[in-house]
Design a protein around this motif. Structure first.
Motif, mmCIF file in Angstrom:
data_model
loop_
_atom_site.group_PDB
_atom_site.id
_atom_site.type_symbol
_atom_site.label_atom_id
_atom_site.label_comp_id
_atom_site.label_asym_id
_atom_site.label_seq_id
_atom_site.Cartn_x
_atom_site.Cartn_y
_atom_site.Cartn_z
ATOM 1 N N LEU A 1 -5.396 -2.073 -11.258
ATOM 2 C CA LEU A 1 -5.644 -0.972 -10.330
ATOM 3 C C LEU A 1 -5.703 0.374 -11.048
ATOM 4 N N TRP B 1 -2.095 3.753 -6.043
ATOM 5 C CA TRP B 1 -3.138 3.507 -5.049
ATOM 6 C C TRP B 1 -3.888 4.814 -4.756
ATOM 7 N N LYS C 1 0.833 -1.207 0.000
ATOM 8 C CA LYS C 1 0.000 0.000 0.000
ATOM 9 C C LYS C 1 0.865 1.253 0.000
ATOM 10 N N SER D 1 -9.714 -3.402 -4.026
ATOM 11 C CA SER D 1 -8.426 -3.248 -3.358
ATOM 12 C C SER D 1 -8.049 -4.499 -2.578
#
Length: 646
Positions: free
Chosen positions: A404, A331, A322, A340
């Motif tokens: 992502l 992120w 993260k 996530s």
């Protein structure tokens, strides 16, 4: 690179089966000398005169040669291939086994493997002699000293790069069952001079079904199987679809204004991608435990792998990810919780897997760490992964990063191919795999014909899937080996297709070699210099593309001399069946039995018929209405078979 042949000195019957001892099995036209051994002078001067058949440009890499292994069932093909795999496995053990690589030695035989590898001027001929760990490698002269006697691990790894990597493709359900390799005392008793019977088993196969060692061990058997030889069909189907779809995208993006239907699957163009969540990687704690056991630092600090400790390591890795993703602006807080969680769980799983198998990353971890330092060290490793160009080790991590970054896979479960097609003219399958949905999705692709007909890969016939799966496996491994980040960097590849005609219609068998050459050349594997392909087959439709000089034919465990055979290239199928496949009859055995009996009865005449003859004629009274061969039909009629009275 050329596979030259195998000389079998001796062996336990459990291992060599019906192969003849003290025999030479040549894949190229090299004869034995006056001592009955393969002639080194012929090997050194050997030049493949058939290369032009499979290479359109002499200056283009890779150079491809193709050989065939043929013979009846029980002639010794499988036994010879198993011996060959054992030899390559043992060569790997000799080179790497003593340095901690998980390679199991294959016992129970004495044999030599001969192969040539190009050098700057001509080629070097190598002989690897295997004899129950008393193994040696000779170069250019069998009487010289073993070349590995003074090699360090660094020299050995450099030496491996000069040799070749082997890919085996075999989809037979009855191959590579470890139980079939156990010593059988009822079958063989003469094995004490080789080794204890307990060493003759199939454990040597264990490390050859996957490439978690980063292609260091120079042999892989595909598809993956369990110890009992069982193929995980669901997993294989999932991986194969990814490879096929990536190949379709590669071909579609490199057509250069050519026919858009001239695709990896000829006659079709990819139109839409379909995908759905499968939950395959949701429960990963057990796998994480297995990975952690292989990482020295973690194994030392967490001696008991309880659920609490596994969850702790997992939490530290996820925190590290993260932080790195936030620093790299990948992120964001806008990511949904479900998206996530899926991504982070998989990134944790994949990173620990990489650490457990690849020293390139795991050796960066200090021998002992406090928990407060783990996040920092994990971040260093993650950044190293992300700063390294995409390769077969890290490709799924980059796939997650793409997932992502994009919202493509968030709402709909169908996407037009144009939305995921990379803009660059990329030459490797890996770059196309990156844009596909991550591993926790099941995917498929809609294909369209010129006439408008649509279909899915999952709905193709078993034969078509077999064809595509075999080709995609080879392309996948070749793409990885061609990667600039591949280590060792193999320049020479040996590919085996065993019973490649399984499930294939004769016309698909006829097309196989042409299609294989087409897709290999299309993928531009410029870092690979040579590819030697060996096809074990019962198909005359394949063999007609191979010249006799490149054919090894077996009969009763022996190699047949080429001067006893007829040319195979461009030969008609009946001649091939008769000569190379030793087919004694051109019709089915049941029809042959009936016709032969009718001829016998006809020659007797009405006066000499037995009760059994009359009963046979009565039950086959309509036979002349079904005989297709005009010569047989006329012959029977000329003997009065339809006039014989019952």
């Amino acid at each position: 690179m050329n596979l030259l042949g195998i000389y079998l000195e001796d062996g336990s019957e459990t291992v060599i089966k019906n192969l003849t001892k003290k025999s030479w099995f040549p894949f190229v036209p090299i004869e034995v000398n006056e001592k009955g051994l393969p002639d080194y002078f012929q090997m050194k001067s050997f030049s493949d005169k058939t290369a032009f058949l499979y290479n359109s440009n002499e200056d283009e890499n890779p150079k491809i040669t193709i050989n065939c292994l043929v013979g009846k069932n029980g002639a010794g093909k499988s036994a010879l291939l198993d011996l060959l795999y054992r030899l390559i496995n043992n060569l790997s053990y000799l080179l790497l086994g003593q340095y901690g690589y998980e390679i199991n030695y294959a016992y129970g035989f004495q044999a030599s493997l001969y192969f040539s590898v190009p050098n700057k001027t001509d080629c070097d001929v190598y002989c690897y002699y295997s004899n129950n760990t008393d193994d040696k490698i000779f170069k250019n002269n069998e009487s010289c000293t073993d070349i590995l006697t003074s090699y360090s691990i660094s020299k050995i790894k450099n030496f491996i790069k000069k040799l070749f990597y082997t890919i085996v493709v075999n989809y037979s359900n009855y191959s590579f069952n470890q139980n079939d390799y156990l010593f059988n005392s009822n079958f063989s008793t003469k094995q004490s001079k080789f080794c204890s019977r307990k060493f003759i088993n199939g454990k040597w196969l264990t490390s050859l079904f996957n490439k978690n060692d980063g292609y260091t061990t120079p042999l892989v058997i595909t598809p993956y199987r369990s110890s009992s030889g069982v193929i995980d069909v669901e997993k294989e189907d999932h991986l194969a679809k990814n490879r096929i779809i990536a190949a379709l995208l590669l071909f579609q993006n490199t057509l250069n204004n050519q026919d858009e239907y001239d695709s990896f699957i000829q006659g079709y163009k990819p139109e839409k991608l379909t995908y759905r969540l499968n939950g395959y990687y949701t429960n990963i704690n057990q796998k994480l435990g297995n990975f952690i056991k292989r990482i020295p630092c973690l194994k030392k600090n967490y001696k008991t792998l309880s659920k609490t400790n596994i969850d702790k390591i997992k939490s530290l890795m996820i925190t590290a990810w993260k932080e790195v993703l936030t620093e790299r602006k990948i992120w964001t807080e806008e990511l949904t919780v479900s998206k996530s969680e899926r991504a982070l769980n998989y990134l944790c799983y994949k990173t620990l897997k990489i650490l457990s198998w690849y020293e390139l990353y795991s050796n960066k971890l200090p021998a002992k760490l406090s928990e407060n330092d783990y996040i920092k060290e994990f971040k260093n490793i993650i950044n190293k992964i992300l700063d390294t160009p995409i390769d077969h080790i890290t490709i799924k991590i980059f796939q997650i990063l793409n997932y992502l970054r994009t919202s493509l896979y968030d709402k709909t479960y169908t996407l037009d191919i144009s939305k995921i097609m990379p803009y660059e003219n990329i030459q490797t399958i890996d770059n196309y795999l990156v844009v596909l949905p991550p591993p926790f999705y099941s995917i498929d692709i809609v294909l369209t014909k010129k006439a408008g007909e649509k279909t899915l890969i999952s709905r193709r016939s078993s034969g078509e899937k077999q064809f595509l799966y075999s080709l995609s496996y080879v392309l996948y491994h070749l793409s990885n080996l061609n990667s600039k980040n591949s280590n060792p960097k193999y320049k020479h590849i040996l590919i085996f297709f065993d019973e490649v005609e399984l499930y294939l219609h004769p016309d698909w068998q006829r097309l196989f070699i042409s299609k294989l050459l087409y897709v290999i050349k299309k993928c531009c594997f410029i870092n690979i210099k040579t590819i030697n392909i060996v096809i074990a087959t019962h198909s005359p439709f394949l063999l007609s593309d191979i010249p006799l000089s490149n054919v090894l034919a077996l009969e009763n465990g022996k190699a047949i001399k080429k001067n006893d055979m007829k040319e195979s290239f461009c030969a008609n199928y009946y001649d091939l069946l008769s000569n190379q496949f030793f087919l004694d009859c051109s019709i089915g055995e049941r029809s042959r039995q009936i016709i032969s009996r009718l001829f016998e009865i006809a020659k007797k005449g009405n006066c000499n018929l037995t009760i059994e003859d009359k009963a046979f004629l009565n039950s086959n009274s309509q036979i002349v209405d079904y005989i297709a061969d005009p010569f047989i039909l006329k012959s029977l009629q000329s003997l009065g078979i339809n006039n014989v009275k019952v």
